[in-house]
Design a protein around this motif. Structure first.
Motif, PDB file in Angstrom:
ATOM      1  N   VAL A  58       0.837  -1.206   0.000  1.00 56.50           N
ATOM      2  CA  VAL A  58       0.000   0.000   0.000  1.00 56.50           C
ATOM      3  C   VAL A  58       0.864   1.245   0.000  1.00 56.50           C
ATOM      4  O   VAL A  58       1.711   1.419   0.880  1.00 56.50           O
ATOM      5  N   ARG A  59       0.654   2.086  -0.982  1.00 57.43           N
ATOM      6  CA  ARG A  59       1.325   3.388  -0.917  1.00 57.43           C
ATOM      7  C   ARG A  59       0.279   4.495  -0.926  1.00 57.43           C
ATOM      8  O   ARG A  59      -0.835   4.313  -1.429  1.00 57.43           O
ATOM      9  N   ALA A  60       0.616   5.625  -0.321  1.00 56.50           N
ATOM     10  CA  ALA A  60      -0.397   6.666  -0.104  1.00 56.50           C
ATOM     11  C   ALA A  60      -0.037   7.954  -0.825  1.00 56.50           C
ATOM     12  O   ALA A  60      -0.526   9.017  -0.486  1.00 56.50           O
ATOM     13  N   ASP A  61       0.797   7.840  -1.853  1.00 57.11           N
ATOM     14  CA  ASP A  61       1.260   9.077  -2.504  1.00 57.11           C
ATOM     15  C   ASP A  61       1.015   9.014  -4.006  1.00 57.11           C
ATOM     16  O   ASP A  61       1.839   9.405  -4.813  1.00 57.11           O
ATOM     17  N   MET A  62      -0.179   8.490  -4.356  1.00 62.73           N
ATOM     18  CA  MET A  62      -0.468   8.343  -5.782  1.00 62.73           C
ATOM     19  C   MET A  62      -1.029   9.627  -6.394  1.00 62.73           C
ATOM     20  O   MET A  62      -1.424   9.648  -7.557  1.00 62.73           O
ATOM     21  N   GLY A  63      -1.097  10.695  -5.587  1.00 63.41           N
ATOM     22  CA  GLY A  63      -1.711  11.914  -6.116  1.00 63.41           C
ATOM     23  C   GLY A  63      -3.210  11.828  -5.941  1.00 63.41           C
ATOM     24  O   GLY A  63      -3.711  10.875  -5.361  1.00 63.41           O
ATOM     25  N   THR A  64      -3.931  12.801  -6.398  1.00 60.45           N
ATOM     26  CA  THR A  64      -5.377  12.780  -6.198  1.00 60.45           C
ATOM     27  C   THR A  64      -6.109  12.664  -7.517  1.00 60.45           C
ATOM     28  O   THR A  64      -5.523  12.760  -8.576  1.00 60.45           O
ATOM     29  N   ASN A  65      -7.424  12.486  -7.390  1.00 60.44           N
ATOM     30  CA  ASN A  65      -8.311  12.445  -8.563  1.00 60.44           C
ATOM     31  C   ASN A  65      -7.924  11.390  -9.592  1.00 60.44           C
ATOM     32  O   ASN A  65      -8.142  11.555 -10.777  1.00 60.44           O
ATOM     33  N   ARG A  66      -7.287  10.354  -9.129  1.00 54.80           N
ATOM     34  CA  ARG A  66      -6.961   9.295 -10.065  1.00 54.80           C
ATOM     35  C   ARG A  66      -7.469   7.995  -9.483  1.00 54.80           C
ATOM     36  O   ARG A  66      -7.162   7.669  -8.361  1.00 54.80           O
ATOM     37  N   SER A  67      -8.215   7.277 -10.245  1.00 51.97           N
ATOM     38  CA  SER A  67      -8.614   5.956  -9.803  1.00 51.97           C
ATOM     39  C   SER A  67      -8.535   5.024 -10.990  1.00 51.97           C
ATOM     40  O   SER A  67      -8.839   5.409 -12.107  1.00 51.97           O
ATOM     41  N   THR A  68      -8.112   3.820 -10.719  1.00 48.98           N
ATOM     42  CA  THR A  68      -8.139   2.815 -11.776  1.00 48.98           C
ATOM     43  C   THR A  68      -8.842   1.605 -11.204  1.00 48.98           C
ATOM     44  O   THR A  68      -8.921   1.448  -9.998  1.00 48.98           O
ATOM     45  N   ALA A  69      -9.357   0.769 -12.044  1.00 44.76           N
ATOM     46  CA  ALA A  69      -9.875  -0.503 -11.558  1.00 44.76           C
ATOM     47  C   ALA A  69      -8.720  -1.500 -11.592  1.00 44.76           C
ATOM     48  O   ALA A  69      -7.572  -1.118 -11.752  1.00 44.76           O
ATOM     49  N   PHE A  70      -9.076  -2.755 -11.428  1.00 45.26           N
ATOM     50  CA  PHE A  70      -8.060  -3.797 -11.402  1.00 45.26           C
ATOM     51  C   PHE A  70      -7.187  -3.843 -12.644  1.00 45.26           C
ATOM     52  O   PHE A  70      -7.672  -3.746 -13.757  1.00 45.26           O
ATOM     53  N   ARG A  71      -5.919  -4.039 -12.423  1.00 41.46           N
ATOM     54  CA  ARG A  71      -5.039  -4.445 -13.516  1.00 41.46           C
ATOM     55  C   ARG A  71      -4.288  -5.674 -13.033  1.00 41.46           C
ATOM     56  O   ARG A  71      -4.131  -5.884 -11.827  1.00 41.46           O
ATOM     57  N   TYR A  72      -3.815  -6.433 -13.971  1.00 41.14           N
ATOM     58  CA  TYR A  72      -3.061  -7.627 -13.615  1.00 41.14           C
ATOM     59  C   TYR A  72      -1.756  -7.637 -14.373  1.00 41.14           C
ATOM     60  O   TYR A  72      -1.694  -7.229 -15.537  1.00 41.14           O
ATOM     61  N   TRP A 122     -22.821   3.184 -10.294  1.00 46.92           N
ATOM     62  CA  TRP A 122     -22.407   2.732 -11.622  1.00 46.92           C
ATOM     63  C   TRP A 122     -20.913   2.417 -11.647  1.00 46.92           C
ATOM     64  O   TRP A 122     -20.493   1.401 -12.212  1.00 46.92           O
ATOM     65  N   ALA A 123     -20.139   3.282 -11.002  1.00 52.67           N
ATOM     66  CA  ALA A 123     -18.692   3.066 -10.989  1.00 52.67           C
ATOM     67  C   ALA A 123     -18.321   1.842 -10.150  1.00 52.67           C
ATOM     68  O   ALA A 123     -17.308   1.209 -10.368  1.00 52.67           O
ATOM     69  N   LYS A 124     -19.159   1.529  -9.160  1.00 52.21           N
ATOM     70  CA  LYS A 124     -18.820   0.437  -8.234  1.00 52.21           C
ATOM     71  C   LYS A 124     -19.659  -0.813  -8.505  1.00 52.21           C
ATOM     72  O   LYS A 124     -19.715  -1.713  -7.665  1.00 52.21           O
ATOM     73  N   LEU A 125     -20.296  -0.850  -9.646  1.00 50.12           N
ATOM     74  CA  LEU A 125     -21.233  -1.945  -9.904  1.00 50.12           C
ATOM     75  C   LEU A 125     -20.562  -3.324  -9.851  1.00 50.12           C
ATOM     76  O   LEU A 125     -21.197  -4.323  -9.531  1.00 50.12           O
ATOM     77  N   HIS A 126     -19.275  -3.350 -10.131  1.00 49.08           N
ATOM     78  CA  HIS A 126     -18.571  -4.638 -10.074  1.00 49.08           C
ATOM     79  C   HIS A 126     -18.501  -5.180  -8.653  1.00 49.08           C
ATOM     80  O   HIS A 126     -18.190  -6.337  -8.446  1.00 49.08           O
TER      81      HIS A 126
END
Lengths: 258, 166
Positions: free
Chosen positions: A200-214, B40-44
């Motif tokens: 876990v890191r807490a310095d990713m900046g703000t307003n950015r979200s991604t879903a899962f990547r592998y 909608w964003a969290k639907l998964h």
């Protein structure tokens, strides 16, 4: 007087018409002998009816277009995102494969912050998970202390997700140096001894979200995602992608509640 | 996608609950919009086969709590706002309804329980799951909400003929 004990909860349920038949009869009998309570419960019923009649009209109002649009345009957007992730995943896989052949660290150069976090998580996993005597700095027997300590160092409230439901329990954790600051590293283990780590890191900046990547480097697989300033990576070796996804999903659900 | 259709179908119910929860129409619809976007964003994260309505109301509850918390910060920065003044004033053309105002004066956590039970007609177990609280807490909040509402409504319409027993 042979009164059955009638609780306040019974009275509320009576007012809501939620009592089973025989209990309702009993409560009605009790109320007949307690006029003040009967009056009170009757007023609750009336208030509920009044409340419904005040607001039920909203159900018949036409829904503002902007609200339906949230879902409709969202659908298109999400389909595009999914396509994007798949493409990205393929690209990462290709890069990783190519780079492993060239015996260079996969994902390291030119990838974005999330990818470089994933790489560091893989290295951290490879470094600490084979440790027999010192896998962690602070053990799970001092979980509260561990979480408080790491939270303090990262400057944000962290949580160690509970992964017992998917077969893993907390071993403990440690503080690591990250790219730009401290990183929290939690280790979990199943009863066959397989270890999974959460980076876990807490310095990713703000307003950015991604879903899962592998991504996968050698035998080490990693699922990672970013939720505003927090970046997470769930890493393990020698378990299938599906099993790791299962663990990562459990962690994700707890760390990013709906 | 099936969930999308169901989400759209649930919008009127979200709007009804939101209206009762926050009072005025524009704020309520903003809350619904934020809820839909988040859902909608969290639907998964939604597990198929479970109750989509309960899940959606959980999302709305979380969004609402966050919004209230954010506005509290602004409130205290601006001035010491009296706790009763959390609701936006009613539009001038609208009749100010006593019941509506009384609901607005309930503590937020009691209001949520009362509205889910009364408007959504959820079972107490569903309310507990939706709000993430024990069922005993559901019952005590429900009881307190009704008690307060009854006292407030005293002398106004519905409960006029009832005496408050102190």
């Amino acid at each position: 007087m042979s009164e059955q004990p009638v609780s306040e909860a019974d009275l509320q349920a009576y007012a809501d018409g939620k009592l089973p038949e025989e209990r309702r009869t009993a409560v009605a009998a009790w109320l007949a002998a307690h006029p003040e309570d009967a009056e009170r419960i009757e007023s609750y019923r009336q208030l509920a009816a009044e409340l419904r009649s005040s607001y039920d009209s909203v159900l018949d109002e036409p829904v503002p277009e902007r609200l339906e649009r949230t879902i409709r345009s969202g659908r298109v957007w999400q389909a595009a995102m999914v396509a994007g992730w798949v493409a990205l995943g393929l690209a990462l896989g290709a890069i990783a494969g190519w780079q492993l052949h060239g015996s260079r660290p996969a994902l390291a150069p030119s990838a974005d912050a999330a990818d470089s976090m994933a790489h560091r998580a893989v290295v951290a996993h490879a470094t600490y998970s084979p440790e027999v005597r010192h896998p962690v700095e602070v053990g799970a027997d001092q979980e509260a202390h561990l979480v408080a300590w790491l939270s303090k160092r990262l400057g944000t409230q962290l949580r160690a997700p509970k992964l017992e439901a998917v077969g893993y329990s907390l071993v403990g954790g440690r503080l690591l140096p990250g790219e730009n600051g401290p990183v929290a590293h939690f280790m979990y283990q199943c009863n066959r001894g397989t270890r999974v780590t959460l980076y876990v890191r807490a310095d990713m900046g703000t307003n950015r979200s991604t879903a899962f990547r592998y991504a996968r480097e050698g035998t080490v697989g990693v699922f990672y995602w970013v939720d505003s300033k927090l970046g997470y990576a769930v890493t393990s070796a020698d378990i299938s992608k599906e099993d790791l996804l299962n663990v990562a999903n459990a962690a994700y659900q707890q760390l990013n509640p709906p | 996608m099936n969930e999308a259709k169901r989400l759209v179908e649930l919008i009127p119910r979200l709007r009804r609950y939101a209206r009762a929860l926050v009072g005025d129409r524009a704020t309520a619809d903003d809350l619904v919009q934020d809820t839909l976007e988040r859902a909608w964003a969290k639907l998964h994260l939604y597990r198929r086969g479970t109750d989509l309505r309960a899940w959606l109301f959980t999302v709305m509850h979380n969004v609402h709590v966050n919004r209230v918390r954010a506005s509290r910060v602004t409130d205290t920065l601006e001035d010491e706002m009296p706790e009763l003044a959390q609701r936006a004033p009613q539009g001038d053309a609208l009749l100010v309804r006593d019941l509506d105002r009384a609901i607005g004066r309930l503590p937020a956590e009691q209001r949520a329980v009362l509205l889910l039970v009364t408007l959504e007609e959820m079972s107490y177990e569903e309310v507990a799951r939706t709000l993430g609280i024990p069922i005993g807490t559901v019952m005590s909040r429900l009881s307190r909400a009704r008690d307060k509402l009854r006292v407030m409504m005293q002398g106004q319409g519905v409960a006029a003929k009832l005496k408050v027993v102190k």
